[in-house]
Scaffold this active site. Structure first.
Site, PDB file in Angstrom:
ATOM      1  N   ASN A 103       0.833  -1.219   0.000  1.00  0.00           N
ATOM      2  CA  ASN A 103       0.000   0.000   0.000  1.00  0.00           C
ATOM      3  C   ASN A 103       0.860   1.258   0.000  1.00  0.00           C
ATOM      4  O   ASN A 103       0.787   2.100   0.882  1.00  0.00           O
ATOM      5  CB  ASN A 103      -1.014   0.005   1.156  1.00  0.00           C
ATOM      6  CG  ASN A 103      -0.376  -0.079   2.535  1.00  0.00           C
ATOM      7  OD1 ASN A 103       0.780  -0.477   2.670  1.00  0.00           O
ATOM      8  ND2 ASN A 103      -1.119   0.300   3.552  1.00  0.00           N
ATOM      9  N   HIS A 188      -6.217  -9.391   3.804  1.00  0.00           N
ATOM     10  CA  HIS A 188      -6.601  -8.472   4.878  1.00  0.00           C
ATOM     11  C   HIS A 188      -8.112  -8.660   5.015  1.00  0.00           C
ATOM     12  O   HIS A 188      -8.869  -8.255   4.123  1.00  0.00           O
ATOM     13  CB  HIS A 188      -6.244  -7.042   4.452  1.00  0.00           C
ATOM     14  CG  HIS A 188      -6.800  -5.976   5.319  1.00  0.00           C
ATOM     15  ND1 HIS A 188      -6.024  -5.213   6.151  1.00  0.00           N
ATOM     16  CD2 HIS A 188      -8.070  -5.525   5.499  1.00  0.00           C
ATOM     17  CE1 HIS A 188      -6.780  -4.339   6.800  1.00  0.00           C
ATOM     18  NE2 HIS A 188      -8.038  -4.518   6.405  1.00  0.00           N
ATOM     19  N   ASP A 314       2.847  -5.957  11.454  1.00  0.00           N
ATOM     20  CA  ASP A 314       2.020  -4.894  10.865  1.00  0.00           C
ATOM     21  C   ASP A 314       2.610  -3.517  11.216  1.00  0.00           C
ATOM     22  O   ASP A 314       1.873  -2.570  11.497  1.00  0.00           O
ATOM     23  CB  ASP A 314       0.556  -4.998  11.305  1.00  0.00           C
ATOM     24  CG  ASP A 314      -0.356  -4.141  10.440  1.00  0.00           C
ATOM     25  OD1 ASP A 314       0.114  -3.558   9.443  1.00  0.00           O
ATOM     26  OD2 ASP A 314      -1.561  -4.055  10.759  1.00  0.00           O
ATOM     27  N   PRO A 332      -5.068   4.473  10.909  1.00  0.00           N
ATOM     28  CA  PRO A 332      -4.791   3.349  11.800  1.00  0.00           C
ATOM     29  C   PRO A 332      -3.367   2.856  11.614  1.00  0.00           C
ATOM     30  O   PRO A 332      -2.807   2.959  10.526  1.00  0.00           O
ATOM     31  CB  PRO A 332      -5.784   2.285  11.326  1.00  0.00           C
ATOM     32  CG  PRO A 332      -5.976   2.585   9.863  1.00  0.00           C
ATOM     33  CD  PRO A 332      -5.823   4.079   9.697  1.00  0.00           C
ATOM     34  N   GLY A 333      -2.782   2.329  12.669  1.00  0.00           N
ATOM     35  CA  GLY A 333      -1.469   1.701  12.534  1.00  0.00           C
ATOM     36  C   GLY A 333      -0.535   2.083  13.663  1.00  0.00           C
ATOM     37  O   GLY A 333      -0.659   3.159  14.252  1.00  0.00           O
TER      38      GLY A 333
HETATM   39  O1  DOR Z   1      -3.463  -0.415  11.091  1.00  0.00           O
HETATM   40  C1  DOR Z   1      -3.154  -0.603   9.924  1.00  0.00           C
HETATM   41  N1  DOR Z   1      -2.336   0.228   9.270  1.00  0.00           N
HETATM   42  N2  DOR Z   1      -3.688  -1.633   9.263  1.00  0.00           N
HETATM   43  C2  DOR Z   1      -3.546  -1.792   7.942  1.00  0.00           C
HETATM   44  O2  DOR Z   1      -4.075  -2.734   7.416  1.00  0.00           O
HETATM   45  C3  DOR Z   1      -2.799  -0.794   7.155  1.00  0.00           C
HETATM   46  C4  DOR Z   1      -1.820  -0.108   8.001  1.00  0.00           C
HETATM   47  C5  DOR Z   1      -1.198   1.107   7.365  1.00  0.00           C
HETATM   48  O3  DOR Z   1      -0.786   1.032   6.206  1.00  0.00           O
HETATM   49  O4  DOR Z   1      -1.066   2.129   8.048  1.00  0.00           O
END
Ligand code: DOR
Length: 437
Positions: A103, A188, A314, A332-333
Site C-alpha cells: 500500500n 486483509h 504490521d 490506523p497503525g
Molecule cells: O493499522 C493498519 N495500518 N492496518 C492496515 O491494514 C494498514 C496499516 C497502514 O498502512 O497504516
C-alpha cells in the site's frame, strides 16, 4: 568479506537447543561447535586473524526473524518511513527479512515498482526486503494485477493489504491463477461495508465512548469466505493480522480439515485491548482494531497450538501530525519492528523455541523465503542470524527507535528480551544493539 566468531551463546533452531560457538566466513556458517571448532574452521580459511568476535554470553543464537507484514511507506510516504529507516528498525528487531506491504504510492502492482523497492533495500543493505505484490491493480479491487509477470520476477506473496478483496469472484480467479504460479495470496480480512466510519472495536467500550464500532464479524465473514475459496481452488491463503476469537476458531477448524491456510497475529493483538482507547489517543487506533481480553486469550491460544503460524508486526509508521488528528480522522497503525521479540517474550506464555519458530522459520516458509532465511544454524547455511538476550530488560523510548515515526503504543513500557546482534548475509548489521549502517 566479513568473518565472524559468535562466542558463548546458545544456539536455538528447528533442531533444538545447544551450547555452541558459531563461525561465519564469506556469508556462510562454517562451524557450529566448541570454541576450538569455530576458530579452527576460520583458521583453515586464513580467516581467523581478521574475524570480528561477537560476544553472545547469555544470548540465544537463532535463525534471523522474518516479518510477514511491514509497511515501509516508500515509494510515496517517505515522511513516515523509508526503506532504509524501516530496514534499520527491522535489523534492530532481529529481522533479516521483511515482507513489504504494497500500500505504497504507487502500489506494488508493476515490475518497475517492485524493482525500485528491491534496489532501495539492496542499497540500505540491512535486511532482505521482499515486496508483496498487489492482488488487484492499485489495490482497487476491480482488476487483477499482472500476477504472472510479477511471479516470474520472483514475487511470491500477494495481497491488497489495507483493503480486503471484496469481490469473491475476483478472489476466486486470483486463487485459480495462484496455484499454478506457485504463489500465496494473503488476505486483509475486512468486509468494507461493515466498517464504514468505524474507529474502534464494536463492543461495550465503543458504545460507552460513543464511537462508531468495527464489528468482529467484518473480519470473520471474510475469513470464512476465503477458507471456502481455499477449499474450492486448492490454493493457499494466508490470513493477515487475525484479531478475533472466532477468526482463530475458523482457521483452527480449516487446518484440522487439512485446508491450505496459514495465519499470523500482531503483537498488539495479544497485548492491548480496546479499553486503551478511553483517552481517545490515536496511537491505539489500528486496523483491525484492538479487541477484548477474550480475543487476546484466543490469539494467545492460537499461537500456542499453532493455529496461528507466525508473529507479524504490521509495522505501520505514521508521522506525529497525522496521529495527533481527532480519532475519527487519524490513520490506523502502530510501529512494531523493534518491540516484537520483547513483547512476545514478555507477554506470551510459550516456550522460547515456539516463539522463535513463530518469528523465524514458520513465516520464512509462508513468504517462500526459506531458501535463505529461517534456516537451521548449521554448516553450509547462509548466515542470517539473530543473537538476543531473552532476559535483558529495557524500556521503550520512542525517540530512541530507528523508525522515522514515533507511533508506538508501548512508550515507557519495560519489556524483557533484547536483540544484541543481527547478522545479515554474513555481515553484522547490528552489534551490541547498535545499527552498523
Ligand atoms: O493499522 C493498519 N495500518 N492496518 C492496515 O491494514 C494498514 C496499516 C497502514 O498502512 O497504516
Amino acid at each position: 568479506m566479513t568473518n565472524l566468531l559468535i562466542t558463548n551463546g546458545t544456539v536455538l533452531d528447528q533442531q533444538g537447543e545447544r551450547r555452541a560457538d558459531v563461525a561465519v566466513a564469506d556469508g556462510v556458517i562454517v562451524a557450529v561447535g566448541t570454541a576450538t571448532d569455530a576458530s579452527d574452521a576460520l583458521a583453515a580459511r586464513q580467516a581467523l586473524d581478521d574475524a570480528i568476535v561477537l560476544d553472545a554470553t547469555g544470548c540465544i543464537v537463532s535463525p534471523g526473524f522474518v516479518d510477514l507484514h511491514v509497511h515501509l511507506r516508500e515509494p510515496g510516504r517517505e515522511e513516515a518511513e523509508t526503506i532504509e529507516t524501516g530496514s534499520r528498525a527491522a535489523a534492530l528487531g532481529g529481522f533479516t527479512a521483511v515482507v513489504a506491504m504494497p500500500n505504497t504510492d504507487p502500489a506494488h502492482d508493476s515490475l518497475p515498482t517492485i524493482e525500485f523497492v528491491r534496489t532501495q533495500a539492496a542499497r540500505a543493505g540491512l535486511c532482505e526486503v521482499a515486496p508483496a505484490g498487489c492482488i488487484t491493480l492499485a489495490r482497487a479491487g476491480e482488476q487483477l494485477a499482472p500476477l504472472g509477470e510479477l511471479a516470474a520476477a520472483g514475487v511470491r506473496l500477494f495481497t491488497d493489504d489495507g483493503n480486503g478483496v471484496q469481490d469473491p469472484a475476483l478472489m476466486r480467479r486470483a486463487l485459480e491463477y495462484a496455484r499454478p504460479l506457485g504463489i500465496t495470496l494473503a488476505q486483509h480480512c475486512e468486509v468494507a461495508s461493515l466498517t464504514k466510519g468505524a474507529v474502534m472495536h464494536e463492543g461495550s467500550c465503543c458504545s460507552h465512548l460513543g464511537l462508531p464500532g468495527w464489528p468482529a464479524l467484518a473480519e470473520e465473514l471474510m475469513v470464512h469466505r476465503d477458507i471456502e475459496l481455499a477449499r474450492l481452488t486448492g490454493a493457499p491463503v494466508h490470513f493477515l493480522h487475525l484479531s478475533t476469537a472466532r477468526s482463530v476458531e475458523l482457521v483452527r477448524a480449516a487446518k484440522a480439515e487439512g485446508l491450505p491456510v496459514t495465519s499470523e497475529a500482531a503483537p498488539h493483538h495479544f497485548t492491548l485491548t480496546d479499553e486503551m482507547l478511553v483517552g481517545f489517543d490515536a496511537v491505539y487506533k489500528v486496523n483491525p482494531p484492538l479487541r477484548t481480553p477474550a480475543d487476546i486469550a484466543a490469539i494467545k491460544a492460537g499461537l500456542r497450538d499453532g493455529t496461528i503460524d507466525a508473529i507479524a508486526t504490521d509495522h505501520a509508521p505514521h508521522p506525529p501530525e497525522s496521529k495527533e488528528a481527532p480519532l475519527d480522522q487519524a490513520p490506523p497503525g502502530m510501529l512494531g519492528l523493534e518491540t516484537a521479540l520483547a513483547l512476545s517474550i514478555t507477554e506470551l506464555d510459550m516456550p522460547l523455541a515456539d516463539i522463535v519458530a513463530a518469528l523465524s522459520w514458520k513465516p520464512a516458509r509462508i513468504a517462500h523465503l526459506d531458501a535463505r532465511h529461517g534456516r537451521p544454524v548449521a554448516v553450509g547455511e547462509p548466515a542470517n542470524l539473530a543473537v538476543f538476550d531473552p532476559a535483558a530488560e529495557w524500556t521503550v523510548v520512542p525517540a530512541k527507535l530507528a523508525s522515522k515515526s514515533r507511533n508506538t503504543p508501548y512508550a515507557g513500557r519495560t519489556l524483557r528480551g533484547k536483540v544484541r546482534h543481527t547478522i545479515y548475509g554474513g555481515v553484522p548489521v547490528v552489534i551490541d544493539s547498535v545499527a552498523q549502517r
